[in-house]
Design an enzyme around this catalytic site. Structure first.
Site, PDB file in Angstrom:
ATOM      1  N   CYS A   2     -13.122  25.617  92.972  1.00  0.00           N
ATOM      2  CA  CYS A   2     -12.339  25.130  94.135  1.00  0.00           C
ATOM      3  C   CYS A   2     -11.324  24.967  94.050  1.00  0.00           C
ATOM      4  O   CYS A   2     -10.592  24.850  93.010  1.00  0.00           O
ATOM      5  CB  CYS A   2     -13.035  23.985  94.053  1.00  0.00           C
ATOM      6  SG  CYS A   2     -15.028  23.147  94.054  1.00  0.00           S
ATOM      7  N   ARG A  27      -9.080  32.061  94.424  1.00  0.00           N
ATOM      8  CA  ARG A  27      -9.595  30.644  93.947  1.00  0.00           C
ATOM      9  C   ARG A  27     -11.336  30.989  93.754  1.00  0.00           C
ATOM     10  O   ARG A  27     -12.447  31.094  92.882  1.00  0.00           O
ATOM     11  CB  ARG A  27      -9.939  29.603  93.636  1.00  0.00           C
ATOM     12  CG  ARG A  27      -8.163  28.958  93.331  1.00  0.00           C
ATOM     13  CD  ARG A  27      -8.606  27.914  93.767  1.00  0.00           C
ATOM     14  NE  ARG A  27      -8.389  26.728  92.304  1.00  0.00           N
ATOM     15  CZ  ARG A  27      -7.576  26.553  91.290  1.00  0.00           C
ATOM     16  NH1 ARG A  27      -6.959  26.754  90.919  1.00  0.00           N
ATOM     17  NH2 ARG A  27      -8.442  24.804  90.715  1.00  0.00           N
ATOM     18  N   TRP A  74     -16.293  26.129  95.916  1.00  0.00           N
ATOM     19  CA  TRP A  74     -17.499  26.968  95.402  1.00  0.00           C
ATOM     20  C   TRP A  74     -18.405  26.071  94.968  1.00  0.00           C
ATOM     21  O   TRP A  74     -18.351  25.213  94.471  1.00  0.00           O
ATOM     22  CB  TRP A  74     -16.491  27.445  94.145  1.00  0.00           C
ATOM     23  CG  TRP A  74     -16.975  28.612  93.477  1.00  0.00           C
ATOM     24  CD1 TRP A  74     -17.279  29.975  93.623  1.00  0.00           C
ATOM     25  CD2 TRP A  74     -17.521  28.291  92.358  1.00  0.00           C
ATOM     26  NE1 TRP A  74     -18.271  30.356  92.920  1.00  0.00           N
ATOM     27  CE2 TRP A  74     -18.243  29.839  91.485  1.00  0.00           C
ATOM     28  CE3 TRP A  74     -17.743  27.307  91.034  1.00  0.00           C
ATOM     29  CZ2 TRP A  74     -18.949  30.308  90.961  1.00  0.00           C
ATOM     30  CZ3 TRP A  74     -19.195  27.739  90.389  1.00  0.00           C
ATOM     31  CH2 TRP A  74     -19.506  29.246  89.977  1.00  0.00           C
ATOM     32  N   ASN A  98     -12.351  18.935  92.791  1.00  0.00           N
ATOM     33  CA  ASN A  98     -12.609  20.369  92.393  1.00  0.00           C
ATOM     34  C   ASN A  98     -13.796  20.119  90.403  1.00  0.00           C
ATOM     35  O   ASN A  98     -12.631  18.685  89.737  1.00  0.00           O
ATOM     36  CB  ASN A  98     -11.185  21.024  92.122  1.00  0.00           C
ATOM     37  CG  ASN A  98     -11.505  22.020  90.923  1.00  0.00           C
ATOM     38  OD1 ASN A  98     -12.514  22.897  91.337  1.00  0.00           O
ATOM     39  ND2 ASN A  98     -11.012  22.509  90.075  1.00  0.00           N
ATOM     40  N   GLY A  99     -14.389  20.592  90.318  1.00  0.00           N
ATOM     41  CA  GLY A  99     -15.422  20.359  88.909  1.00  0.00           C
ATOM     42  C   GLY A  99     -16.165  19.619  88.943  1.00  0.00           C
ATOM     43  O   GLY A  99     -17.526  20.153  90.286  1.00  0.00           O
ATOM     44  N   GLU A 481     -15.280  46.459  79.943  1.00  0.00           N
ATOM     45  CA  GLU A 481     -14.316  46.686  81.145  1.00  0.00           C
ATOM     46  C   GLU A 481     -15.483  46.743  82.801  1.00  0.00           C
ATOM     47  O   GLU A 481     -15.311  46.584  83.163  1.00  0.00           O
ATOM     48  CB  GLU A 481     -13.097  46.515  80.712  1.00  0.00           C
ATOM     49  CG  GLU A 481     -12.068  46.348  81.964  1.00  0.00           C
ATOM     50  CD  GLU A 481     -12.386  45.006  82.665  1.00  0.00           C
ATOM     51  OE1 GLU A 481     -12.822  44.177  82.041  1.00  0.00           O
ATOM     52  OE2 GLU A 481     -11.909  44.938  83.549  1.00  0.00           O
ATOM     53  N   LYS A 485     -16.573  45.239  85.898  1.00  0.00           N
ATOM     54  CA  LYS A 485     -16.146  45.602  87.056  1.00  0.00           C
ATOM     55  C   LYS A 485     -16.898  46.206  88.042  1.00  0.00           C
ATOM     56  O   LYS A 485     -16.849  45.514  88.825  1.00  0.00           O
ATOM     57  CB  LYS A 485     -14.522  46.874  87.055  1.00  0.00           C
ATOM     58  CG  LYS A 485     -13.633  46.082  86.537  1.00  0.00           C
ATOM     59  CD  LYS A 485     -12.593  45.620  87.556  1.00  0.00           C
ATOM     60  CE  LYS A 485     -12.302  44.274  87.282  1.00  0.00           C
ATOM     61  NZ  LYS A 485     -12.575  43.406  86.217  1.00  0.00           N
ATOM     62  N   GLU A 488     -19.422  43.436  88.928  1.00  0.00           N
ATOM     63  CA  GLU A 488     -18.837  41.909  89.386  1.00  0.00           C
ATOM     64  C   GLU A 488     -18.607  42.541  90.890  1.00  0.00           C
ATOM     65  O   GLU A 488     -18.863  41.257  91.727  1.00  0.00           O
ATOM     66  CB  GLU A 488     -17.982  41.130  89.243  1.00  0.00           C
ATOM     67  CG  GLU A 488     -16.642  42.180  88.750  1.00  0.00           C
ATOM     68  CD  GLU A 488     -15.955  41.944  88.497  1.00  0.00           C
ATOM     69  OE1 GLU A 488     -15.878  40.173  88.247  1.00  0.00           O
ATOM     70  OE2 GLU A 488     -14.582  41.983  87.591  1.00  0.00           O
ATOM     71  N   HIS A 504     -29.884  53.130  69.039  1.00  0.00           N
ATOM     72  CA  HIS A 504     -30.748  51.492  69.090  1.00  0.00           C
ATOM     73  C   HIS A 504     -31.882  50.579  70.446  1.00  0.00           C
ATOM     74  O   HIS A 504     -31.809  49.608  69.593  1.00  0.00           O
ATOM     75  CB  HIS A 504     -29.977  50.521  67.738  1.00  0.00           C
ATOM     76  CG  HIS A 504     -29.530  51.094  67.181  1.00  0.00           C
ATOM     77  ND1 HIS A 504     -29.803  51.227  65.807  1.00  0.00           N
ATOM     78  CD2 HIS A 504     -27.922  51.879  67.091  1.00  0.00           C
ATOM     79  CE1 HIS A 504     -28.860  52.108  65.345  1.00  0.00           C
ATOM     80  NE2 HIS A 504     -27.765  52.691  65.488  1.00  0.00           N
ATOM     81  N   LYS A 605     -12.224  33.166  90.829  1.00  0.00           N
ATOM     82  CA  LYS A 605     -11.130  33.650  90.090  1.00  0.00           C
ATOM     83  C   LYS A 605     -10.634  33.097  89.540  1.00  0.00           C
ATOM     84  O   LYS A 605     -10.247  33.281  87.796  1.00  0.00           O
ATOM     85  CB  LYS A 605      -9.506  34.111  91.325  1.00  0.00           C
ATOM     86  CG  LYS A 605      -8.823  34.875  90.723  1.00  0.00           C
ATOM     87  CD  LYS A 605      -9.242  36.522  90.835  1.00  0.00           C
ATOM     88  CE  LYS A 605      -7.837  36.898  90.199  1.00  0.00           C
ATOM     89  NZ  LYS A 605      -8.074  38.237  88.786  1.00  0.00           N
TER      90      LYS A 605
HETATM   91  C1  AGP Z   1     -12.804  40.036  85.363  1.00  0.00           C
HETATM   92  O1  AGP Z   1     -12.400  40.481  87.162  1.00  0.00           O
HETATM   93  C2  AGP Z   1     -13.309  38.622  86.407  1.00  0.00           C
HETATM   94  N1  AGP Z   1     -12.500  38.042  87.472  1.00  0.00           N
HETATM   95  C3  AGP Z   1     -12.922  37.253  85.000  1.00  0.00           C
HETATM   96  O2  AGP Z   1     -14.135  37.912  83.900  1.00  0.00           O
HETATM   97  C4  AGP Z   1     -12.418  37.151  84.692  1.00  0.00           C
HETATM   98  O3  AGP Z   1     -11.618  37.514  83.378  1.00  0.00           O
HETATM   99  C5  AGP Z   1     -12.376  35.751  83.346  1.00  0.00           C
HETATM  100  O4  AGP Z   1     -13.214  34.547  83.931  1.00  0.00           O
HETATM  101  C6  AGP Z   1     -11.090  35.180  82.431  1.00  0.00           C
HETATM  102  O5  AGP Z   1     -10.580  34.173  83.714  1.00  0.00           O
HETATM  103  P1  AGP Z   1      -8.816  34.131  83.164  1.00  0.00           P
HETATM  104  O6  AGP Z   1      -8.198  35.478  82.456  1.00  0.00           O
HETATM  105  O7  AGP Z   1      -7.975  33.607  84.379  1.00  0.00           O
HETATM  106  O8  AGP Z   1      -9.214  32.810  82.200  1.00  0.00           O
END
Ligand code: AGP
Length: 610
Positions: A2, A27, A74, A98-99, A481, A485, A488, A504, A605
């Site tokens: 949020c 965010r 959010w 927020n929270g 990674e 990507k 997500e 394995h 974000k």
């Molecule tokens: C990665 O593409 C995501 N947005 C997510 O995994 C992100 O890297 C993770 O939430 C960590 O965020 P930060 O680097 O702001 O701590």
């Protein structure tokens, strides 16, 4: 997560609130709303979905008033509906939050017994009714707010306005960030300095437990036992300039293409232009030189940067490294060595799990270092030593330029340490520094050469339901990674694996319906092992996309279905350059599928809740 904004303005604040919410969109959110005081009465406008929906409603029914609060939600408790959108209000008070209020159910039960009538499924609405309850008991707004805050458990930041109180804004911070902005005759509250930058650069970041009474004359900050306290007021370096997409269709694509420049900026902040050698802050190297072990903690993509850095620190600086994801580390009570260093990697600098892991390590006497992209963030402010990635604001939820500048920073740190401790000789150090200096130009070349071919490959892969990514050594974290990507932003199930783990378990998944991405440069010391994995995959009907160089592609060309072939890359910097194709692949698969690339469903974000 949020986003919160509050304004005590000189003119109608509704347009300013909406502009502030636009700078909080990054965010992640699923609904939004504002509340203002008009002739002393609280009035609200809320909308599900994007801010454009809220703007449409405000266009039809504008809100007047020079006092107001706004929120991008959010969803944590309650579906992302208009009714559950903030601000939540009674006749007397409106609140944005927020929270998570962890004891909201108990409080809601208590308030319902007092005949409070709830309209939503949210935890936040409890705050509005609790403050109102105390006001009906005769408390003044600030007293009622403090009494309510004393009852709340969990991590939250919030802002409140009160009917009839046009010169009052109450804020509180307990776990998730909140900043006070100082204007000319106006005052502000917001989740971060980026939202406030167009209004003011004079900022004060609240600390956990702080409460603040804001009027147009200024702000009085108190701790949660009502002791007045002073907090630093600083001039933020945040730019008030709007961060637009430019000519790009999405922020993510813009940020992918910003990488040559921002990797260069980050490198130049560590490279001595005269000698071309890497120089890191002396306190960072001194702490690491003495440390028996380095602990690296992060979440998501930032954790994969720690995975890469573990190889670098151990292979060239011979420093033992332990890594873990923050959400696990913060609860496992890991014993930490005396004189140890704990390093936290975070783009936002606000990820709650990472922040709480940092606080655990601080309590355990570790020297706290952080690599952050967002200046003045909480993680930065709670670190002993900070290294900044100069990626600039990263708006796309999927991390791209933040990741490659994190790698750039960590590569410089590992190299500088290995030189200081004599673990590499001058010639080796010069060779690796040279490899780093070529990365910006090579990044531009990879993006220029491969964007179009990757689009073609994406059109053949976008209907996949599952994909596997394999890599070895320094390329194993890149496989992780790449899978992250893809999943997500395209919502395709994808798993990254150490290629050596294939036999394995994951090999059972392989058939003609599961495309397999193998990241294996031909001049990587482990290439032959990865080549065997390609053969094993193909032998079971799997179709392989090989990301390699000329040597690797030539050796495997008869077995693979697709390839992305990079130029020669020094092994030291492979993780940075081999990330680019997997970024492009995920982006173009998602675009072909038509998903919301910049704000993928369910994601935020900055994850400032647990
Ligand atoms: C990665 O593409 C995501 N947005 C997510 O995994 C992100 O890297 C993770 O939430 C960590 O965020 P930060 O680097 O702001 O701590």
């Amino acid at each position: 997560m949020c986003g919160i904004i509050g304004i005590l303005g000189e003119k109608d604040v509704a347009p300013l609130l909406v502009e502030g919410l636009k700078r909080l969109e990054y965010r992640g959110y699923d609904s939004a709303g504002i509340a203002t005081l008009s002739n002393g009465h609280i009035q609200r406008c809320r909308a599900k979905g994007k801010l454009a929906n809220l703007e449409d409603k405000l266009g039809a029914q504008p809100l007047s008033g020079t006092t107001g609060i706004g929120h991008t939600r959010w969803a944590t408790h309650g579906a992302p509906t208009e009714d559950n959108a903030h601000p939540h209000a009674t006749e007397k008070v409106a609140v944005v939050h927020n929270g998570i209020i962890e004891n909201y159910a108990q409080l809601k039960d208590e308030l319902e017994k007092l005949q409070c009538r709830f309209e939503t499924d949210t935890d936040t609405e409890v705050i509005a009714h609790l403050v109102t309850h105390y006001m009906t008991q005769g408390m003044k707004p600030q007293e009622a707010a403090n009494a309510a805050l004393d009852r709340l458990e969990g991590a939250f930041s919030l802002a409140l306005i009160f009917a009839g109180e046009h010169d009052l804004l109450i804020g509180a911070r307990q776990g998730t960030p909140l900043a006070v902005g100082y204007g000319e005759g106006e005052m502000y509250l917001a989740s971060d300095s980026y939202a406030l930058a167009p209004l003011t650069r004079k900022i004060c970041f609240l600390e956990d437990g702080d409460r603040v009474k804001v009027t147009r004359d200024g702000a009085q900050i108190y701790t949660n036992d009502n002791t007045p306290v002073e907090r630093d007021i600083r001039i933020t370096a945040q730019s008030g300039a709007a961060t637009g997409k430019g000519a790009y269709k999405h922020f993510m694509l813009k940020e992918i293409h910003e990488q040559p420049a921002v990797i260069g900026d980050t490198l130049n902040s560590f490279i001595n232009p005269a000698t071309g050698t890497i120089h890191m802050p002396d306190d960072a190297l001194a702490a690491l030189e003495k440390a028996p072990r380095l602990t690296m903690i992060a979440c998501g993509t930032a954790f994969y940067a720690c995975m890469v850095a573990k190889y670098w620190f151990e292979q060239i600086a011979r420093l033992p490294v332990e890594i873990d994801v923050a959400s696990e580390f913060r609860y496992r009570e890991a014993p930490l060595p005396e004189g140890g260093v704990a390093l936290f990697v975070s783009q936002s600098g606000e990820t709650l799990d990472t922040l709480e892991a940092l606080r655990y390590c601080k309590r355990e006497g570790q020297t706290i270092m952080s690599v952050v992209n967002t200046i003045e963030s909480t993680i930065e402010r709670e670190s002993d030593i900070v290294l900044h990635t100069l990626a600039g604001p990263e708006i796309g939820v999927a991390s791209t330029k933040a990741f490659t500048t994190q790698l750039t920073t960590l590569a410089c740190l590992a190299l500088a340490l290995s030189v200081r401790t004599g673990k590499v000789d001058e010639q080796q150090a010069a060779e690796m520094a040279e490899a780093l200096r070529h990365v910006p130009a090579q990044t531009a070349a990879v993006l220029g050469d491969h964007e179009s071919p990757v689009q073609d490959i994406a059109r053949e892969l976008f209907e996949a339901k599952d994909m596997l990514y394999f890599g070895r050594g320094l390329l194993y974290p890149v496989a992780m990674e790449g899978a992250l990507k893809l999943k997500e932003i395209s919502y395709i199930h994808a798993e990254g694996y150490a290629a050596g783990e294939m036999k394995h378990g994951p090999i059972a998944l392989i058939d003609e319906h599961v495309p397999v991405v193998v990241i294996a440069p031909g001049n990587d010391p482990l290439f032959e092992k990865a080549a065997s994995n390609v053969q094993e995959t193909v032998a079971r009907g799997g179709e392989v996309l090989l990301i390699s160089d000329e040597v690797g592609t030539a050796q495997l060309k008869d077995h693979i279905k697709w390839h992305i072939t990079l130029g020669d890359v020094h092994p030291f910097v492979m993780p940075i350059l081999y990330t680019l194709p997997v970024q492009l692949l995920a982006y173009y698969i998602a675009v072909t599928k038509g998903t919301d690339v910049d704000q993928p469903r369910n994601l935020a974000k900055s994850v400032t809740v647990e």
